[in-house]
Design an enzyme around this catalytic site. Structure first.
Site, mmCIF file in Angstrom:
data_model
loop_
_atom_site.group_PDB
_atom_site.id
_atom_site.type_symbol
_atom_site.label_atom_id
_atom_site.label_comp_id
_atom_site.label_asym_id
_atom_site.label_seq_id
_atom_site.Cartn_x
_atom_site.Cartn_y
_atom_site.Cartn_z
ATOM 1 N N TYR A 1 40.652 39.657 44.265
ATOM 2 C CA TYR A 1 40.328 39.065 42.961
ATOM 3 C C TYR A 1 39.955 37.593 43.115
ATOM 4 O O TYR A 1 38.948 37.136 42.560
ATOM 5 C CB TYR A 1 41.534 39.225 42.042
ATOM 6 N N LYS B 1 36.350 35.736 42.244
ATOM 7 C CA LYS B 1 36.260 34.668 41.251
ATOM 8 C C LYS B 1 35.770 33.361 41.873
ATOM 9 O O LYS B 1 35.039 32.594 41.221
ATOM 10 C CB LYS B 1 37.612 34.477 40.569
#
Length: 278
Positions: A170, A174
């Site tokens: 993740y 990002k």
């Protein structure tokens, strides 16, 4: 002017701010995407809601159509992992809304997992949705926006700057969104296309509530770690997005706006733990 008239005048300016503009929002079946679609409709936009979750998408399209009968509200079943699908979605927006003036890339997933246990499928699925999908949708929108300009907002996260156990996939995605946002903002500035990102901390959505139920997020700890004393509401993030797509932000591009209640500026603690979730 009375307070009532002041409120009415402020609401009138708010609605007029984006009237007539065509907006596409991905990940619009729930959470931030659904909230953003509603906020942009309230501010005068025609909306194409896109998501892979057909049932939730239909529900949101119906709700917005009822709430804003004078807006054009469209739905589109979209798998952001497929570049061709993203291009087809943009063409559908052109056919139904006239063009794309605003693109909000909110589609994303999170799957906490200890880094030693991340499989190739885990890694590729998360990056294909959270990173590649953002780029494909930016491409698709820009192919229309280069005719008359437009605004793109990508959904990032404070995970692009802060690290916690079990979030390597993740966080990588990002952080990549920051690079995409900055690179495209520079490349497309001459086309009149602004590209920014909004990076929230924890937001009171279905994903956060699932994390609490699974024991991988402790909200009380988060509230203590956030200087403003609470996790964000969806509206907090949507207001930031609405500002960035408006003419009030006409000289802002290539920026990541952290909507985190002061978390990154404070002294974050280890409020979340590693662990796999479905």
């Amino acid at each position: 002017m009375t307070k009532l008239n002041q409120r009415r005048d402020a609401e009138s300016r708010r609605v007029a701010a984006l009237t007539g503009r065509a907006a596409v929002v991905t990940g619009a079946a729930q959470g931030i995407g659904a909230g953003c679609a509603k906020e942009l409709a309230a501010r005068g936009c025609d909306i194409l809601l896109a998501d892979i979750k057909a049932e939730g998408l239909e529900r949101q399209v119906a709700a917005l159509g009822t709430a804003f009968p004078d807006r054009r509200i469209e739905g589109y079943a979209l798998d952001v992992r497929q570049q061709r699908d993203c291009f087809d979605m943009a063409e559908h927006a052109r056919e139904t809304l006239g063009s794309i003036d605003i693109m909000v890339n909110s589609a994303g997933i999170i799957s906490p997992c200890a880094s030693t246990d991340v499989t190739q499928d885990d890694w590729e699925k998360l990056l294909s949705i959270n990173l590649s999908g953002v780029f494909y949708c930016c491409q698709a929108a820009a192919r229309l926006m280069r005719e008359r300009g437009g605004v793109i907002v990508n959904l990032s996260s404070i995970a692009s700057k802060a690290a916690w156990p079990g979030r390597v996939s993740y966080a990588t995605a990002k952080a990549g969104i920051t690079a995409i946002t900055e690179s495209l903002a520079v490349e497309w500035a001459s086309l009149g296309i602004r590209v920014n990102a909004v990076a929230p901390a924890w937001v009171n959505t279905e994903i956060l509530r699932q994390g609490v139920e699974q024991g991988v997020v402790a909200v009380d700890n988060l509230n203590r770690a956030i200087p403003l004393g609470r996790v964000a509401e969806v509206e907090d993030v949507c207001d930031a997005i609405a500002f960035l797509v408006s003419d009030a932000a006409r000289y802002i591009t290539g920026q990541v706006i952290y909507v985190d209640g002061g978390y990154l500026a404070g002294a974050p603690d280890a409020s979340i733990r590693a662990g796999r979730s479905s």
